[in-house]
Design an enzyme around this catalytic site. Structure first.
Site, PDB file in Angstrom:
ATOM      1  N   ASP A   1      76.048  -9.068  47.024  1.00  0.00           N
ATOM      2  CA  ASP A   1      76.807 -10.294  47.304  1.00  0.00           C
ATOM      3  C   ASP A   1      75.803 -11.452  47.235  1.00  0.00           C
ATOM      4  O   ASP A   1      74.648 -11.265  46.815  1.00  0.00           O
ATOM      5  CB  ASP A   1      77.547 -10.202  48.650  1.00  0.00           C
ATOM      6  CG  ASP A   1      76.622 -10.308  49.856  1.00  0.00           C
ATOM      7  OD1 ASP A   1      75.382 -10.298  49.674  1.00  0.00           O
ATOM      8  OD2 ASP A   1      77.127 -10.400  50.991  1.00  0.00           O
TER       9      ASP A   1
ATOM     10  N   THR B   1      71.993  -8.210  55.035  1.00  0.00           N
ATOM     11  CA  THR B   1      71.319  -7.227  55.901  1.00  0.00           C
ATOM     12  C   THR B   1      71.203  -5.840  55.259  1.00  0.00           C
ATOM     13  O   THR B   1      70.460  -4.997  55.759  1.00  0.00           O
ATOM     14  CB  THR B   1      72.120  -7.031  57.200  1.00  0.00           C
ATOM     15  OG1 THR B   1      73.454  -6.619  56.819  1.00  0.00           O
ATOM     16  CG2 THR B   1      72.191  -8.309  58.018  1.00  0.00           C
TER      17      THR B   1
ATOM     18  N   HIS C   1      66.882  14.594  52.953  1.00  0.00           N
ATOM     19  CA  HIS C   1      67.807  15.267  53.884  1.00  0.00           C
ATOM     20  C   HIS C   1      69.282  14.922  53.679  1.00  0.00           C
ATOM     21  O   HIS C   1      70.134  15.734  54.004  1.00  0.00           O
ATOM     22  CB  HIS C   1      67.420  14.919  55.338  1.00  0.00           C
ATOM     23  CG  HIS C   1      66.166  15.612  55.783  1.00  0.00           C
ATOM     24  ND1 HIS C   1      65.707  15.570  57.090  1.00  0.00           N
ATOM     25  CD2 HIS C   1      65.261  16.359  55.100  1.00  0.00           C
ATOM     26  CE1 HIS C   1      64.583  16.267  57.189  1.00  0.00           C
ATOM     27  NE2 HIS C   1      64.278  16.745  55.994  1.00  0.00           N
TER      28      HIS C   1
END
Ligand code: RB5
Length: 153
Positions: free
Chosen positions: A8, A67, A98
């Site tokens: 974005d 973020t 993992h």
């Protein structure tokens, strides 16, 4: 390997910087936008880039927002996507080892370009360990199945 990239406006500048890094490394990518710093909604970008991963057009995706969190939340709503928002090297490595993460999400307002390149490097070069972790990934897929079932009811 074809890599989907997308952001974005909050991750736009970092995405553009990362394109230069991918070019240097000779890594092919497809840019799903956004194509300017104008405000837009991260869920739309996550949808376009992650659909390309699920369809097999792209092997992995690198997504960016302010973020790294919003775009990872949107990405993880798509069946078959295991997106990880990371801001440290250990997490970017272990989400491949993992979790077999197929999408790395970074925050353009959190990490600098140098750190982002290191996180991307380890994310793209680390193989899934399999074994007991494959059982756990299977349980994530089972949760997706459960959600599909609930929708069909
Ligand atoms: C946009 O201002 C910002 O909210 C978005 O980029 C992201 O950080 C959301 O998680």
């Amino acid at each position: 390997m074809m890599i989907a990239i997308g952001s974005d406006h909050g991750g736009y500048e970092l995405k553009e910087q990362i394109k230069a890094f991918l070019d240097e490394k000779d890594l092919a990518y497809k840019d799903f936008g956004t194509y300017s710093p104008e405000s837009c909604d991260y869920a739309d970008i996550a949808e376009a880039a992650c659909d390309a991963v699920v369809s097999g057009e792209c092997e992995k995706a690198l997504l960016f927002c302010g973020t790294g969190i919003g775009i990872s939340m949107a990405a993880n709503k798509i069946n078959g996507i295991r997106a990880a928002a990371c801001c440290d090297y250990f997490s970017a490595k272990y989400t491949r080892l993992h979790n077999d993460a197929n999408v790395l999400c970074l925050g353009g307002r959190v990490v600098g370009v140098g750190e982002a390149c290191e996180l991307i490097d380890v994310f793209l070069s680390t193989e899934f360990e399999g074994g007991r972790h494959a059982v756990r990934i299977g349980k994530i897929a089972a949760l997706e199945e459960r959600e599909r079932g609930l929708k069909d009811e």
